[in-house]
Design an enzyme around this catalytic site. Structure first.
Site, mmCIF file in Angstrom:
data_model
loop_
_atom_site.group_PDB
_atom_site.id
_atom_site.type_symbol
_atom_site.label_atom_id
_atom_site.label_comp_id
_atom_site.label_asym_id
_atom_site.label_seq_id
_atom_site.Cartn_x
_atom_site.Cartn_y
_atom_site.Cartn_z
ATOM 1 N N ASP A 237 -10.572 19.083 71.108
ATOM 2 C CA ASP A 237 -9.231 19.278 71.670
ATOM 3 C C ASP A 237 -8.471 17.949 71.631
ATOM 4 O OD1 ASP A 237 -10.334 17.718 73.614
ATOM 5 O OD2 ASP A 237 -10.212 19.209 75.214
ATOM 6 N N ASP B 110 -15.093 16.528 72.096
ATOM 7 C CA ASP B 110 -14.510 17.866 72.188
ATOM 8 C C ASP B 110 -13.502 18.089 71.065
ATOM 9 O OD1 ASP B 110 -15.913 18.362 74.447
ATOM 10 O OD2 ASP B 110 -14.264 17.893 75.830
ATOM 11 N N GLU C 266 -18.897 12.110 74.378
ATOM 12 C CA GLU C 266 -17.911 11.925 75.427
ATOM 13 C C GLU C 266 -18.415 12.568 76.725
ATOM 14 O OE1 GLU C 266 -14.721 14.384 74.110
ATOM 15 O OE2 GLU C 266 -13.731 14.404 76.044
#
Ligand code: 0RA
Length: 644
Positions: free
Chosen positions: A512, A510, A432
């Site tokens: 998150d 990530d 990403e």
């Protein structure tokens, strides 16, 4: 017993023993693997026997219990496995069923066995792979019992009580030396399969209880029961989609002695969502029954559309794919001697099944279309729209195609390729963002690891028409980097896996909420457009650490809160915790050490345990904003764990 019979018996029992030992030596040959999948398979194998009894019309209740000690009990209210002497084998029929590999229920010629696990191996295989198994039979007013250890009979069948019921209870504890993760029985996995079985075999109550867990004082428990079978299965699968027609179209019948059941509906999505089953086994790779369905569907709809004049003004040619856009369907056939082919042995080979299903589907649809002209028009309009969109998509597809196979000139500019030429040794990381991509590029081993940075959120293919998908730059980059072609016009999802340039495709995002959203978008794309890659085990998710716990020069990574707390505790005063919010916060060496180095990383391999369930999750997370979806997302706000 005469001398002859005696010799016969001992010869057979030696053979039985050898069979048992073979199963223990090579368990994977019988149950696929000795991991979690194989462990769950044991349960399915036992349940299948009770399902057979139900399909023969003698049983309507099955209960499955995960006991506190990780043993499993399967109880049914069938006739009870016969306990009388088996003439040929010289022991009780129960003992034959439990100890003879491949015996199954074959001694009972009247009930032709249609169920059977993935390999249809029978309960004796479960017995062979169990530390301990107890069979209890309620039959003829008496309770009978026999026990086994690692498949070896401990005593002849004995009477242990009186009863006014009939039925069979099998309790087994898998052998820990073979199944290392016995305690990891997944309630969810078993529940998904029991739900599926209840839809595939209407009228049977299947309950599942987990005695390892209590919810508000009661054991975790669900009951699965379907009155309408496949019709309800379709409604369940399409809960998060908008139907285009009010009712599920369904048939149930027999063609050329082959029981055929089909149910289908059209929805407003652009996806084809067909699940096929043979003897209750999900045939992921399709086969003759699926071909029969497609043939019947295409021929009947085409004929109806042409003869009703609905196509008079339509300029575009209509292809097979167009008839299946927005279609959710289930095909379930029962075949006495199924031939399974294909890589994962889930492709039906029996030639006679094609015409049986095709005829059944044609008859069902012809009737439906004649009787429902308004719905028929909605369906034909949808097909025409799909054809028009496909023509628009063709240009986009050809562009991608040219870049992937023909041109040769076109690896994406953003790709940092590896030097290794053998795809089996190569890995590609889909990362990403450009900045994390940069770190990954520095941290990787360029010999065998390639990096493809993706810009931000990739297209949500769940809601996009096909031509939008093939026009999307990030998706074009994925196709060209992987080297696979974009299917054909007839079958837009057919991949060309021989051309695959990397055997490991790793999604690295990530840790998150945004990162898990992006992972899910990428997974949705793979699931809808490159499912074969997932099915063949090529897709992985990298797991970067969440924390770095430090004290002075001591630094240790943690992947969850529990490990973090333990480390903080161990390090004592002066320990500090750094939370990694994204890959970008790690330097190249850290990223290599924790996430990319084959020696120390932990990947999660993406697999499809239950195709229907996976479809529901993707349509739920990524599909139209229908009420159940909103509810689901609100309830699972941190849903990040798509191990679908
Ligand atoms: C063959 C014959 C009969 C019962 C069964 C098989 C049977 C097998 C299993 C396995 C689990 N539950 C089961 N229930 C029944 C009975 C034949 C008869 O009674 O005449």
């Amino acid at each position: 017993m005469t001398k002859d019979q005696n010799q016969q018996y001992s010869a057979d029992s030696i053979q039985a023993l050898e069979g048992m030992e073979h199963v223990r030596k090579r368990p994977s040959m019988y149950i696929g693997d000795v991991g979690l999948r194989g462990l769950h398979h044991l349960v399915y194998e036992v349940v299948d026997n009770s399902i057979d009894e139900a399909m023969a019309g003698h049983c309507d209740q099955i209960s499955v219990i995960i006991n506190e000690n990780d043993s499993i009990s399967v109880e049914d209210n069938g006739r009870g496995i016969p306990v009388g002497m088996h003439k040929k084998e010289g022991v009780s029929a129960l003992e034959v069923v439990m100890t003879k590999i491949g015996a199954g229920g074959k001694f009972d010629k009247d009930s032709y066995k249609v169920s059977g696990g993935l390999h249809g191996v029978g309960v004796s295989v479960v017995n062979a792979l169990s530390d301990h198994l107890t069979a209890v039979v309620h039959r003829d007013g008496k309770v009978w019992q026999q026990e086994y250890e690692k498949g070896k009979t401990l005593y002849p069948v004995k009477e242990v009580g009186k009863t006014d019921k009939t039925g069979t209870i099998v309790t087994f504890k898998p052998d820990l030396s073979i199944f290392k993760d016995v305690e990891k029985y997944s309630y969810e996995t078993l529940a998904n399969r029991m739900r599926e079985l209840s839809y595939l075999n209407k009228g049977i109550k299947i309950s599942l209880t987990d005695k390892r867990k209590k919810v508000e004082g009661d054991f975790l428990n669900e009951e699965f029961y379907s009155e309408e079978g496949l019709k309800e299965f379709i409604k369940f699968l399409d809960e998060n989609r908008e139907p285009l027609i009010p009712e599920v179209i369904a048939i149930e019948g027999e063609k050329n002695n082959i029981p055929v059941e089909v149910a289908m509906i059209y929805n407003s999505s652009f996806n084809e969502n067909i699940h096929s089953y043979v003897n209750n086994i999900n045939t992921h790779e399709g086969g003759t029954h699926l071909s029969g369905f497609r043939r019947g569907l295409t021929a009947t709809l085409k004929k109806y559309a042409e003869s009703s004049g609905l196509l008079d003004k339509v300029k575009v040619e209509i292809s097979g794919d167009d008839f299946r856009e927005g279609l959710t369907a289930i095909i379930s056939v029962k075949v006495a001697e199924p031939q399974f082919e294909g890589q994962t042995k889930t492709k039906l080979g029996n030639k006679e099944v094609t015409s049986a299903v095709s005829q059944a589907v044609s008859e069902m649809l012809e009737n439906y279309l004649e009787e429902h002209p308004a719905e028929a028009k909605i369906i034909v309009d949808k097909v025409v729209l799909a054809a028009q969109a496909r023509h628009a998509a063709r240009k986009a597809r050809e562009m991608v195609q040219r870049k992937t196979v023909m041109g040769g000139g076109g690896l994406p500019g953003k790709l940092s390729d590896c030097s290794e030429q053998d795809p089996a040794l190569c890995e590609i990381y889909l990362v990403e963002g450009d900045s994390a991509g940069g770190t990954a590029k520095q941290g990787r081993d360029r010999n065998f690891q390639a990096i493809l940075p993706l810009r931000g959120k990739i297209l949500n293919v769940e809601k996009a028409m096909q031509h939008k998908v093939f026009e999307n730059q990030e998706i074009i980059n994925i196709y060209t980097a992987l080297g696979v072609t974009v299917g054909t016009e007839e079958d837009s999802k057919a991949l060309n896996l021989e051309k695959l340039r990397y055997h490991k495709i790793v999604i690295m995002c990530d840790a998150d909420v945004d990162g898990s959203h992006i992972s899910t978008l990428i997974l949705t794309f793979f699931f809808r457009y490159m499912r074969e890659l997932v099915e063949n085990g090529h897709v992985y998710i990298a797991t970067p650490p969440l924390y770095l716990v430090k004290r002075g020069s001591k630094k240790v990574y943690a992947w969850n809160d529990e490990d973090r707390d333990k480390l903080v505790n161990d390090f004592g005063t002066g320990a500090s915790v750094q939370r990694y919010k994204g890959l970008g916060e790690m330097n190249a060496i850290q990223l290599w050490d924790t996430t990319m180095n084959p020696e120390s990383r932990t990947f999660r391999q993406v697999s499809i345990e239950n195709a229907g369930e996976a479809d529901r999750v993707f349509s739920m997370l990524m599909g139209e904003d229908v009420p159940p979806r909103r509810e689901f997302i609100e309830k699972n706000a941190t849903y990040a764990n798509i191990d679908a």
